[in-house]
Design an enzyme around this catalytic site. Structure first.
Site, PDB file in Angstrom:
ATOM      1  N   ILE A  14       7.710  -9.494  -6.095  1.00  0.00           N
ATOM      2  CA  ILE A  14       7.056  -8.337  -6.697  1.00  0.00           C
ATOM      3  C   ILE A  14       5.634  -8.718  -7.076  1.00  0.00           C
ATOM      4  CG2 ILE A  14       7.145  -6.651  -8.552  1.00  0.00           C
ATOM      5  CD1 ILE A  14      10.120  -7.443  -8.858  1.00  0.00           C
ATOM      6  N   CYS A  15       4.697  -7.805  -6.802  1.00  0.00           N
ATOM      7  CA  CYS A  15       3.331  -8.030  -7.240  1.00  0.00           C
ATOM      8  C   CYS A  15       3.095  -7.180  -8.477  1.00  0.00           C
ATOM      9  CB  CYS A  15       2.351  -7.632  -6.146  1.00  0.00           C
ATOM     10  SG  CYS A  15       0.648  -7.765  -6.664  1.00  0.00           S
ATOM     11  N   LEU A  16       3.030  -7.833  -9.603  1.00  0.00           N
ATOM     12  CA  LEU A  16       2.867  -7.115 -10.862  1.00  0.00           C
ATOM     13  C   LEU A  16       1.931  -7.947 -11.729  1.00  0.00           C
ATOM     14  CD1 LEU A  16       3.851  -4.708 -12.560  1.00  0.00           C
ATOM     15  CD2 LEU A  16       5.676  -6.170 -13.403  1.00  0.00           C
TER      16      LEU A  16
ATOM     17  N   ASN B  78       4.260  -2.787  -3.296  1.00  0.00           N
ATOM     18  CA  ASN B  78       4.067  -3.977  -4.099  1.00  0.00           C
ATOM     19  C   ASN B  78       5.247  -4.941  -4.072  1.00  0.00           C
ATOM     20  OD1 ASN B  78       2.862  -1.400  -5.829  1.00  0.00           O
ATOM     21  ND2 ASN B  78       1.418  -3.073  -5.481  1.00  0.00           N
TER      22      ASN B  78
ATOM     23  N   LEU C 178       1.270  -5.871  -1.687  1.00  0.00           N
ATOM     24  CA  LEU C 178       1.830  -7.007  -0.975  1.00  0.00           C
ATOM     25  C   LEU C 178       2.056  -6.620   0.475  1.00  0.00           C
ATOM     26  CD1 LEU C 178       4.528  -8.654  -3.265  1.00  0.00           C
ATOM     27  CD2 LEU C 178       2.434  -9.660  -2.399  1.00  0.00           C
TER      28      LEU C 178
END
Lengths: 550, 181
Positions: B88-90, B79, B124
């Site tokens: 960051i993929c959050l 991620n 990601l």
């Protein structure tokens, strides 16, 4: 600590009032072209309406019209509630989850019950029409309400006045009154109607004129607003310090005079006693020596001072004497009117107390007393007062005595009443208990009788029939042959006066229940009527079933 | 003003009582909007023993706008972009899911738990996500290699994320781009 001019200044500008106290400009006024010079000393350089579109003149929002000539009315910048400082830490539950400060104009969502500051919530709703906590959809016009409890709690919080220099503390609901009406440090509009700038209330005197006019710094030739000159000298002015011409210390320039007049050790000053004629003048540090060495004029000065003090004391004493004189005169006047009063009171009292004695006997005594009192205390109290006083005292004591007597009587009655009440109950209980004890006594004798008889029976049966009963519980058949003996025993136990034979035949638990349920009087009643039949039945049962055991 | 007050409060809270395994510092004392976070790799993850740097950039209208958080230390994670950007993929950090009531602290905690438990379903880096799903051993080996190569010693915050200034939109772009690869 935060940087004075951050871009997020844009926040308070959206549609709401300018919520900044440190702001210096009243934006809705017609703005005069002014040279770009840092305005008030400590805070941001004129950063007023941020580059947001909101800097466009706002619709009239109840603020002062530019022509208003009342300098105090509504010329004040609104309080920034989110910047307020609270004296005590505020509970987390009273803080807005968005701005993390205690709620300002709290609104509660009706859908999910979350509370926010009104400005915070509206800002968030502009971006997304959902609750900033749980994302439930919110309709601004329908879903918002106020909670009274929260408002009340917020009102009670103690806050410091947001003005720098003011240390006033009040509850939050009263802060606005202090800030808007009384605080000397509140920035108000400059008394000059053409000026857009703000100034502390204590400096804004109507006749002072505009303090935002430019003036030139006398040291560095910079153009500075009058109101800021002081701060400019203290901080910014390139030539703001200078060497003292006497002691060569570095001193802030515009404080030089003060320094020379009060502190500089090299400045030439006159001897402290120059008012008494000492001609000595020298540098400050040498003056001290001169004074220590004994300036003759200082001694003279001391004497003069002493005399001055004496004279003041004399004047003081004179004043006091005059006031005492006046008081004495007043009391004398009063005394002249007083004597008629005591003579009436003692008269009535004398007839009351002494009965047969006439008023005429009593009054001479009082006169003696009065003379004695006057001799003892020739003070300003006046001669009429001692007997008045004593009579009053006597009367008061008598009434107190009467009160006390009454109280004691009351107490006595009360006490005996209570005692009676208590003992009556106790007596009742005692008689009941004795009754119960008697009953129990009878029971035991009766039971013992049964036991004894049974033992005899067993012995007799064992001898006669050779039938052995090993167990502790003899069977019913074993009792049958001796039924005649049982009847005779029943008769004997009834002669004992046991009224509870019926109960005795049942199991022990049942029996005790029936006993405790009976009152003395009931039992007596039973004695007369139901005794024999119940006893007989009980015995019959007792024989038919297990015999009771102790 | 509102955001200043809130940010300083959050900063005070995070420095006095830092989230587990983290240390917060300000690169520039006068700018409350940029934070440097030092994050210890959680011991129960493939990243244990590593020390990671995080840039936290709070927009001027925080808390109404999403804060941007990126890794300054390279990390091998489904991620996080496998480049110097470290996006960051959050979920919490997506603009449409951001809630003004969310605190930075909870975002940081979410990032830490993302290290313990990557979310390969919303990656990601599609390749790393595949590897995580299908060949866990290989993934852990690679992650550890990255830790020894990049995440030893004190993290460097030099690479000021010029790319991160592009905002969280950039995150979405890079993710789609990478997935296409």
């Amino acid at each position: 600590m935060p940087p004075p001019n951050t871009p997020e200044e844009g926040m308070p500008a959206q549609g709401s009032l300018p919520r900044r106290i440190s702001g210096e400009v009243f934006p809705e006024r017609t703005r005069r072209p002014r040279p770009r010079v840092p305005t008030p000393p400590t805070s941001a350089p004129a950063t007023v309406p941020p580059p947001a579109p909101s800097s466009v003149p706002r619709p009239p929002s109840g603020r002062a019209s530019p022509t208003s000539d009342d300098p105090n009315a509504d010329n004040i910048l609104a309080i920034d509630h989110q910047a307020l400082e609270y004296t005590d830490p505020v509970d987390e539950t009273l803080q807005c989850p968005i701005c993390r400060t205690p709620f300002y104009k709290p609104v509660t969502t009706k859908t999910c019950g979350h509370t926010f500051c009104s400005p915070c919530l509206h800002r968030a709703l502009e971006l997304q029409p959902v609750c900033p906590i749980d994302r439930q959809p919110i309709d601004k016009s329908r879903d918002l309400g106020q909670t009274r409890v929260i408002l009340d709690q917020l009102d009670r919080l103690k806050v410091k006045c947001p003005n720098k220099g003011c240390d006033h503390i009040s509850s939050r609901d009263r802060l606005a009154a202090h800030y808007e009406r009384y605080c000397d440090y509140t920035l108000v509009r400059c008394p000059d109607a053409n000026c857009t700038m703000a100034i502390a209330r204590m400096d804004a005197k109507p006749d002072a004129g505009c303090l935002h006019k430019d003036s030139e710094c006398q040291y560095c030739n910079k153009t500075v607003v009058i109101a800021d000159l002081e701060a400019h000298y203290d901080n910014d002015c390139s030539g703001h310090t200078a060497k003292c011409p006497h002691c060569s210390a570095i001193v802030v320039r515009h404080r030089m005079e003060k320094h020379i007049a009060n502190d500089c050790p090299e400045a030439e000053i006159p001897c402290k006693s120059h008012t008494y004629g000492c001609p000595f003048r020298n540098k400050r540090r040498l003056i001290e020596q001169h004074e220590q060495n004994g300036c003759i004029h200082a001694t003279i000065g001391k004497l003069a001072m002493g005399r001055l003090e004496d004279r003041m004391m004399i004047n003081d004493l004179k004043n006091r004497i005059a006031s005492l004189d006046a008081r004495v005169r007043r009391t004398e006047q009063r005394q002249a009117t007083v004597p008629s009063i005591p003579s009436t009171i003692p008269g009535s009292r004398a007839s009351f107390v002494a009965g047969g004695n006439g008023a005429s006997d009593f009054i001479p005594d009082l006169d003696d007393l009065r003379a004695g009192a006057a001799g003892m205390a020739p003070g300003p109290a006046g001669a009429g007062s001692p007997e008045d006083y004593m009579l009053a005292q006597f009367e008061r004591m008598e009434s107190q005595m009467e009160d006390l007597r009454k109280m004691v009587r009351d107490m006595d009655g009360h006490h005996s009443m209570r005692l009676l009440n208590d003992t009556m109950v106790l007596n009742d209980q005692i008689t009941e208990l004795t009754g119960k004890v008697n009953v129990l006594n009878m029971h035991t004798t009766w039971l013992m009788g049964i036991q004894r008889r049974e033992l005899q029976m067993r012995a007799a049966g064992g001898a006669a029939g050779g039938e052995a009963h090993g167990g502790p519980r003899p069977g019913p058949s074993s009792a049958n042959p001796n039924s005649g003996g049982g009847v005779s025993l029943a008769g004997s136990s009834s002669a004992d006066g046991s009224g509870n034979g019926g109960g005795g035949g049942h199991s022990s638990r049942e029996r005790s229940g029936s006993i405790s349920g009976l009152s003395v009087s009931q039992r007596q009643h039973q004695h007369g009527e139901g005794m024999v039949p119940s006893l007989g039945m009980g015995l019959g049962q007792g024989r038919g079933e297990n015999p009771p055991r102790l | 003003m509102a955001s200043q007050k809130r940010i300083s409060k959050e900063l005070a809270d995070c420095t006095e009582n830092p989230p587990q395994g983290m240390r917060i510092s300000l690169p520039n004392d006068s700018d409350l909007h940029k934070w440097h976070v030092t994050l210890e790799g959680p011991s129960q993850s493939a990243y244990s023993g590593g020390t990671f740097g995080l840039f936290v950039t709070l927009p001027p209208d925080y808390p109404f706008k999403t804060p941007q958080i990126t890794f300054s230390t390279r990390i091998y994670h489904p991620n996080v972009t496998n480049d110097a950007t470290g996006s960051i993929c959050l979920g919490l950090l997506k603009p449409e899911q951001w809630k003004p009531a969310t605190r930075i602290r909870s975002v940081l905690e979410a990032i830490r738990s993302l290290l313990v438990e990557p979310n390969p379903d919303d990656p990601l880096e599609a390749r790393i996500a595949d590897e995580y799903k299908n060949d866990r051993k290989e993934f852990e080996k690679n992650a550890k290699t990255y830790v020894t190569r990049y995440a030893k010693g004190t993290p460097k915050f030099e690479a000021v994320p010029a790319a991160a200034a592009g905002g969280s939109d950039g995150v979405g772009d890079s993710s789609t781009g990478r997935r296409a690869n």
